[in-house]
Design an enzyme around this catalytic site. Structure first.
Site, PDB file in Angstrom:
ATOM      1  N   LYS A 130       0.842  -1.209   0.000  1.00 14.02           N
ATOM      2  CA  LYS A 130       0.000   0.000   0.000  1.00 14.02           C
ATOM      3  C   LYS A 130       0.874   1.255   0.000  1.00 14.02           C
ATOM      4  O   LYS A 130       0.608   2.210  -0.737  1.00 14.02           O
ATOM      5  CB  LYS A 130      -0.934  -0.002   1.218  1.00 14.02           C
ATOM      6  CG  LYS A 130      -2.078  -1.010   1.077  1.00 14.02           C
ATOM      7  CD  LYS A 130      -2.879  -1.192   2.357  1.00 14.02           C
ATOM      8  CE  LYS A 130      -3.899  -2.310   2.170  1.00 14.02           C
ATOM      9  NZ  LYS A 130      -4.591  -2.706   3.393  1.00 14.02           N
TER      10      LYS A 130
ATOM     11  N   ASP B 220     -11.253   2.802   3.770  1.00 13.15           N
ATOM     12  CA  ASP B 220     -11.631   1.391   3.592  1.00 13.15           C
ATOM     13  C   ASP B 220     -13.154   1.240   3.493  1.00 13.15           C
ATOM     14  O   ASP B 220     -13.646   0.176   3.131  1.00 13.15           O
ATOM     15  CB  ASP B 220     -11.138   0.554   4.785  1.00 13.15           C
ATOM     16  CG  ASP B 220      -9.802  -0.132   4.517  1.00 13.15           C
ATOM     17  OD1 ASP B 220      -9.468  -0.339   3.330  1.00 13.15           O
ATOM     18  OD2 ASP B 220      -9.111  -0.469   5.498  1.00 13.15           O
TER      19      ASP B 220
ATOM     20  N   GLN C 200      -4.463  -1.682   9.541  1.00 10.59           N
ATOM     21  CA  GLN C 200      -4.397  -3.018   8.937  1.00 10.59           C
ATOM     22  C   GLN C 200      -5.032  -4.044   9.888  1.00 10.59           C
ATOM     23  O   GLN C 200      -4.651  -4.147  11.049  1.00 10.59           O
ATOM     24  CB  GLN C 200      -2.933  -3.371   8.638  1.00 10.59           C
ATOM     25  CG  GLN C 200      -2.765  -4.637   7.832  1.00 10.59           C
ATOM     26  CD  GLN C 200      -3.375  -4.530   6.425  1.00 10.59           C
ATOM     27  OE1 GLN C 200      -3.259  -3.502   5.765  1.00 10.59           O
ATOM     28  NE2 GLN C 200      -4.039  -5.583   5.978  1.00 10.59           N
TER      29      GLN C 200
END
Ligand code: NDP
Length: 284
Positions: free
Chosen positions: A52, A119, A96
């Site tokens: 990422k 997200d 994460q």
């Protein structure tokens, strides 16, 4: 033989479009910024976070990685999120998942400002997806929609079967297909007659997490088959939820694993961060 949908090429095209937009934003003094929090030392999570960060740098974003030890307390983690929520140079925040034992995934998701929740996991953003006025699209399902669009496949009126009902893939996937006027069936581990239902699908999306779960007898001739799964086969080789070799000759279009949905997820994360930066700076 099926059209092989090239997620790598489509993701590269999308990343190119994002990089071009970043240039325009930078000329106006805005650099999209993404903060990624990594707690603990899980090797898979470390790889995801590294990828990422790299993708962010390639499109010209500011990327910040916050590494915290596995001994971090819930309060310490929430304090980090709070500081990021208040920073003007950070437009997107993600933590994460899964978090190490003792830390609560859902409390962290709830603590991220919905404006910076790239997200799209926060309950407020999930609600927006249900209503259809979403600001951020959930990355993996939105990546699937991009693959479908850019392959010239129409969803309208099609029978779309989604195998899997997780909050991050199956459920939002079904909503996005519904928003495009697909007729959607969601299947899960308690579904009866799964193979029969799959055989009716014009568009079949597998998000199960089981290697080669979708076999040739479950696929209608000419169907579009989208494989979200990331698994290891008996030889330790990366594979999806679909028995690719057996299904490819039957399907009309199919995504491979690797090189299908996987590259799209990060591309959509970049797109959401770009959107967040524009929204927070009042750019149309
Ligand atoms: P989950 O484990 O959260 O969900 C799996 C779903 O599959 C559940 O809804 C479960 O049903 C269903 N399922 C399991 N076994 C069966 C069965 N025998 N028959 C029918 N349905 C079944 O996984 P995720 O949604 O998080 O991920 C799914 C896959 O996608 C994984 O391989 C994951 O690694 C991959 N993934 C890939 C991404 C990418 O970027 N390409 C991103 C995210 C995930 P029930 O609810 O009843 O238990």
């Amino acid at each position: 033989m099926a059209l092989r949908i090239d997620g790598k090429a489509i993701a590269a095209a999308l990343r190119g479009e994002i990089a071009a937009e970043v240039e325009t934003l930078k000329a106006r003094g805005i650099t999209p910024g993404l903060a990624v929090i990594l707690v603990g030392e899980d090797p898979a999570s470390q790889t995801y976070v590294r990828n990422k960060q790299k993708a962010c740098q390639e499109v010209g974003f500011y990327a910040e990685q916050i590494d915290l030890p596995a001994t971090t307390t819930q309060e310490e983690l929430l304090a980090v999120v709070d500081r990021l929520n208040h920073r003007d140079d950070i437009h997107g925040i993600l933590c994460q998942l899964p978090l190490p034992r003792g830390l609560d995934d859902s409390a962290v998701i709830a603590a991220i400002s919905p404006d910076k929740d790239v997200d799209a996991f926060h309950a407020e953003n999930v609600g927006h997806i249900m209503i259809g006025d979403q600001r951020f699209l959930p990355c993996t399902p939105a990546g699937v929609m991009e693959l479908i669009h850019r392959s010239g496949i129409s969803v309208e009126g099609k029978h779309c079967v989604v195998i899997g009902r997780s909050n991050i893939v199956g459920k939002p996937m079904a909503m996005l297909l519904l928003q495009e006027n697909g007729t959607v069936t969601i299947c899960h581990s308690r579904t009866k007659g799964l193979a029969d239902i799959c055989r009716q699908a014009d568009i079949l999306v597998a998000a199960v997490g089981r290697a080669k779960f979708v076999t040739a007898d479950m696929v209608k001739a000419g169907a579009t088959v989208i494989d979200v799964g990331i698994n290891r086969d008996e030889n330790g080789k990366l594979c999806g939820d679909v028995d690719f070799a057996a299904v490819e000759p039957i399907a009309g279009a199919i995504t491979p694993v690797p090189g299908g949905v996987g590259p799209m997820t990060i591309a959509l994360l970049l797109k959401n961060t770009l959107t967040a930066a524009k929204q927070q700076n009042g750019v149309e």
